[in-house]
Design an enzyme around this catalytic site. Sequence first.
Site, PDB file in Angstrom:
ATOM      1  N   SER A  31       0.795  -1.063   0.057  1.00  0.00           N
ATOM      2  CA  SER A  31      -0.142   0.659   0.380  1.00  0.00           C
ATOM      3  C   SER A  31       0.803   1.115  -0.088  1.00  0.00           C
ATOM      4  CB  SER A  31      -1.143  -0.325   1.076  1.00  0.00           C
ATOM      5  OG  SER A  31      -1.644  -1.024   0.634  1.00  0.00           O
ATOM      6  N   HIS A  62      -3.081   0.833  -4.670  1.00  0.00           N
ATOM      7  CA  HIS A  62      -2.264  -0.172  -5.477  1.00  0.00           C
ATOM      8  C   HIS A  62      -3.262  -0.212  -6.888  1.00  0.00           C
ATOM      9  CE1 HIS A  62      -1.578  -3.131  -2.049  1.00  0.00           C
ATOM     10  NE2 HIS A  62      -2.489  -1.849  -1.694  1.00  0.00           N
ATOM     11  N   HIS A  84      -5.362  -9.017  -1.187  1.00  0.00           N
ATOM     12  CA  HIS A  84      -5.786  -8.835  -0.210  1.00  0.00           C
ATOM     13  C   HIS A  84      -6.826  -9.931  -0.082  1.00  0.00           C
ATOM     14  CE1 HIS A  84      -3.580  -4.912  -0.078  1.00  0.00           C
ATOM     15  NE2 HIS A  84      -3.479  -5.564   0.421  1.00  0.00           N
ATOM     16  N   TYR A  86      -8.810  -9.446   2.390  1.00  0.00           N
ATOM     17  CA  TYR A  86     -10.256  -8.856   3.436  1.00  0.00           C
ATOM     18  C   TYR A  86     -10.998  -8.671   2.502  1.00  0.00           C
ATOM     19  CZ  TYR A  86      -7.240  -4.961   2.532  1.00  0.00           C
ATOM     20  OH  TYR A  86      -6.667  -3.695   1.859  1.00  0.00           O
ATOM     21  N   GLU A  87     -10.738  -8.565   1.148  1.00  0.00           N
ATOM     22  CA  GLU A  87     -10.944  -7.948  -0.429  1.00  0.00           C
ATOM     23  C   GLU A  87     -12.149  -9.226  -0.329  1.00  0.00           C
ATOM     24  OE1 GLU A  87      -9.026  -5.698  -3.622  1.00  0.00           O
ATOM     25  OE2 GLU A  87      -6.954  -6.315  -1.973  1.00  0.00           O
ATOM     26  N   ALA A 114       2.829  -1.687   4.591  1.00  0.00           N
ATOM     27  CA  ALA A 114       2.550  -1.089   5.152  1.00  0.00           C
ATOM     28  C   ALA A 114       2.089  -1.155   6.452  1.00  0.00           C
ATOM     29  CB  ALA A 114       1.721   0.086   4.042  1.00  0.00           C
ATOM     30  N   MET A 215      -1.902  -6.856   6.742  1.00  0.00           N
ATOM     31  CA  MET A 215      -2.808  -7.518   6.354  1.00  0.00           C
ATOM     32  C   MET A 215      -2.434  -8.725   5.415  1.00  0.00           C
ATOM     33  SD  MET A 215      -5.915  -5.069   7.245  1.00  0.00           S
ATOM     34  CE  MET A 215      -6.252  -3.948   8.097  1.00  0.00           C
ATOM     35  N   SER A 216      -1.054  -8.238   5.506  1.00  0.00           N
ATOM     36  CA  SER A 216      -0.694  -9.459   3.999  1.00  0.00           C
ATOM     37  C   SER A 216       1.215  -9.992   3.704  1.00  0.00           C
ATOM     38  CB  SER A 216      -0.228  -7.987   2.593  1.00  0.00           C
ATOM     39  OG  SER A 216       0.636  -7.115   2.882  1.00  0.00           O
ATOM     40  N   ASN A 239       2.053   3.965  11.014  1.00  0.00           N
ATOM     41  CA  ASN A 239       0.955   4.255  11.848  1.00  0.00           C
ATOM     42  C   ASN A 239       1.573   4.017  13.101  1.00  0.00           C
ATOM     43  OD1 ASN A 239      -0.719   2.234  10.352  1.00  0.00           O
ATOM     44  ND2 ASN A 239      -1.614   2.557  11.815  1.00  0.00           N
ATOM     45  N   HIS A 253      -6.646   4.132   6.596  1.00  0.00           N
ATOM     46  CA  HIS A 253      -5.497   3.997   5.596  1.00  0.00           C
ATOM     47  C   HIS A 253      -5.191   5.792   4.906  1.00  0.00           C
ATOM     48  CE1 HIS A 253      -4.912   1.930   2.156  1.00  0.00           C
ATOM     49  NE2 HIS A 253      -5.427   2.450   1.449  1.00  0.00           N
TER      50      HIS A 253
HETATM   51  N1  HPA Z   1      -2.681  -2.537  11.550  1.00  0.00           N
HETATM   52  C1  HPA Z   1      -2.747  -3.101  10.247  1.00  0.00           C
HETATM   53  N2  HPA Z   1      -2.666  -2.902   8.535  1.00  0.00           N
HETATM   54  C2  HPA Z   1      -1.639  -2.108   8.843  1.00  0.00           C
HETATM   55  C3  HPA Z   1      -1.566  -0.760  10.246  1.00  0.00           C
HETATM   56  C4  HPA Z   1      -2.112  -1.114  10.745  1.00  0.00           C
HETATM   57  O1  HPA Z   1      -2.190  -0.647  11.982  1.00  0.00           O
HETATM   58  N3  HPA Z   1      -1.099   0.366   9.280  1.00  0.00           N
HETATM   59  C5  HPA Z   1      -1.065  -0.006   7.947  1.00  0.00           C
HETATM   60  N4  HPA Z   1      -1.749  -1.714   7.939  1.00  0.00           N
END
Ligand code: HPA
Length: 280
Positions: A31, A62, A84, A86-87, A114, A215-216, A239, A253
């Site tokens: 991402s 993406h 992903h 989750y998609e 990310a 998440m990947s 973050n 996001h």
């Molecule tokens: N949690 C899960 N996935 C993420 C995060 C997060 O804080 N930041 C970027 N991808």
Amino acid sequence: MSYTRADYEQAVAVIRSRTDAQPLIGLVLGSGLGGLADILEDAVKIPYGDIPGWPQSTVHGHSGQLVIGRLEGKLILAQQGRAHFYEGYTMQQVTFPVRIMHLLGIQTLILTNAAGGLNPAYQVGDVMLLQDHINLPGMVGHNPLMGRNDDSLGPRFPGMTQTYDSALRRLARQVAAENAIPMHEGVYIGLSGPAFETPAEVRMLRIWGGNAVGMSTVHEVLVARHAGMRALAFSGITNQAIDTPDSDGITNHEEVLEAGKILVPRLTTLLRGILRTMTL
Ligand code: HPA
């Protein structure tokens, strides 16, 4: 849905019809990090939609194409954007590209993502080299290697003790130090998403030994290791995971994409340094 070798070979044939290049290194861009592929020289671009079976990413940040080109004298096949779990894709679908890379002859897979920083010492914009991972979806039955095993692609019970190649990690540390790139080495915890973690989950993941969460990556690495490819992965910390319930902060996001702007130059430097020095 599960694929057969014939499905993979159909996708391989389309890619081969577009280029004679034989890259040995694959690159997966996460991402906000897709810009990394823009620096490949003499690039051939193939939209995912042209490749049968290739999952399209529906997520902002993406773009969906393969970029095959040269960097630091090495031929690279870069995946600009990934799909992903989750998609709504199955684990077999999200890892389809890794199987294709294997059948194209790629031997080393470098992945980026990310991620949220669980370790309080990690700052936004820092890089984390994955030393190891925890595959939470895999532990509850979402492992991409489930189902009938095709022994021509890899063994039924692949070992995962040396998941992230130690020689490549050593090289990454060296390049980070030479270029003063803030880089940590730690454990990535893979979750399914798409919801970000609750503060209680953040505290739990930290106790479980996680330094970053995302998440990947983990399922892609499983398929790469199953196929005998070497793996190296980096998280860009976008973050800090929020661990207190009454915090005013909200993980979103947009901040993930924003941090990509600091991370792309850092990851570019790392990648260039690694490619320049690595032996295939
Ligand atoms: N949690 C899960 N996935 C993420 C995060 C997060 O804080 N930041 C970027 N991808």
